[in-house]
Design an enzyme around this catalytic site. Structure first.
Site, PDB file in Angstrom:
ATOM      1  N   PRO A 151       0.832  -1.209   0.000  1.00  0.00           N
ATOM      2  CA  PRO A 151       0.000   0.000   0.000  1.00  0.00           C
ATOM      3  C   PRO A 151       0.866   1.257   0.000  1.00  0.00           C
ATOM      4  CG  PRO A 151      -0.660  -1.526   1.743  1.00  0.00           C
ATOM      5  CD  PRO A 151       0.624  -2.033   1.179  1.00  0.00           C
ATOM      6  N   GLU A 152       0.529   2.176  -0.896  1.00  0.00           N
ATOM      7  CA  GLU A 152       1.216   3.461  -0.950  1.00  0.00           C
ATOM      8  C   GLU A 152       0.226   4.545  -0.526  1.00  0.00           C
ATOM      9  OE1 GLU A 152       3.471   3.878  -4.621  1.00  0.00           O
ATOM     10  OE2 GLU A 152       3.535   1.712  -4.869  1.00  0.00           O
TER      11      GLU A 152
END
Ligand SMILES: [Zn+2]
Length: 282
Positions: A2-3
């Site tokens: 996840p960014e």
């Protein structure tokens, strides 16, 4: 992994659901004692004041002066239902119907810790984060200043979280493609003009990805269990061997700092001569 857009999507879903709730219990489930999931018992009895985000970290200020800091790592998922396996942390919250927040983290690269507010000595990445990409403090000049003394490739510098917070492997590749900047360009060879393109591309790609509620490649899910829709709009990440959407040249994949890196050899040319870059610092 996840960014920023994925973490921001999770934050937006959690905020109305958690804000104002008191933590009745907090603890490890199937997790070893250690720094990854630490000091959770301190949260018991405190209310969640807000659900904030800094880079890829979720930060929940608590009413007693602490903060609950969560990083999803590679595969972490927060959910209102205890998962069937790999649950590491569980919070129970008050209310007419008590609520559960479970942290599932199969590969255990995540973090879930309680710290005194703003005390990030045990979280050095958080302590050293660069500006938020969607804040006014992130400017082309600030971006240039943060990389111009380094010989490291721009891709690696952007992944470090110091020039700007929140970018990971996917969105760095997308931003550099949009900006037409080669991922191996050393920081010290970035011009102010190219820094302005990287700045603009970073803002654009993150804004679009947040609107699409992120990118799901494998593990990422929103709190409601949905997948993010931005995967269909990736221009370069995972598209090696396919024609560039801009110039039709075949996209390539190289490895930069152990990370798979996707780019267009025509749109993202390495500048030939160092002498052509007037902004270079020797
Ligand atoms: Zn191209």
């Amino acid at each position: 992994m996840p960014e920023l857009p994925e973490v921001e999507t999770v934050r937006r879903e959690l905020a109305p659901w958690l804000t104002g709730r008191r933590i009745l219990s907090a603890g490890r489930v199937a997790a070893p004692v250690g720094p990854k999931y630490a000091r959770l018992e301190r949260a018991v009895g405190q209310r969640i004041v807000a659900v904030l985000r800094r880079g890829k970290f979720l930060i929940l200020p608590l009413s007693g002066g602490d903060e609950l800091v969560i990083h999803l790592g590679m595969t972490g998922v927060l959910s209102p239902e205890p998962p069937p396996d790999h649950e590491r942390v569980r919070l129970v919250l008050d209310g007419d119907e008590p609520r559960t927040l479970s942290f599932r983290d199969p590969r255990r690269f995540g973090r879930c810790v309680v710290v005194p507010r703003g005390d990030y000595r045990t979280l050095p990445t958080l302590a050293a984060l660069g500006p938020e990409p969607l804040d006014s403090s992130f400017t082309p000049a600030a971006l240039l200043a943060s990389v111009v003394r380094s010989r490291a490739p721009l891709k690696q510098l952007l992944l470090s979280q110091r020039p700007v917070a929140g970018l990971g492997n996917i969105y760095v590749d997308e931003a550099l493609w949009r900006a037409r900047v080669h991922p191996l360009l050393p920081g010290r060879r970035l011009s102010l003009e190219a820094a302005a393109r990287v700045h603009r591309a970073t803002v654009e790609v993150l804004t679009a990805a947040i609107a699409a509620r992120g990118t799901t490649l494998r593990d990422y899910r929103t709190v409601n269990g949905d997948v993010g829709a931005f995967g269909q709009r990736l221009d370069v990440y995972g598209h090696d061997g396919e024609p560039c959407r801009r110039c039709r040249r075949t996209l390539e994949r190289i490895v930069v700092g152990a990370r798979g890196t996707h780019f267009c050899p025509r749109c993202q040319r390495m500048p030939r001569s160092r002498a052509r870059h007037s902004s270079e610092v020797s």
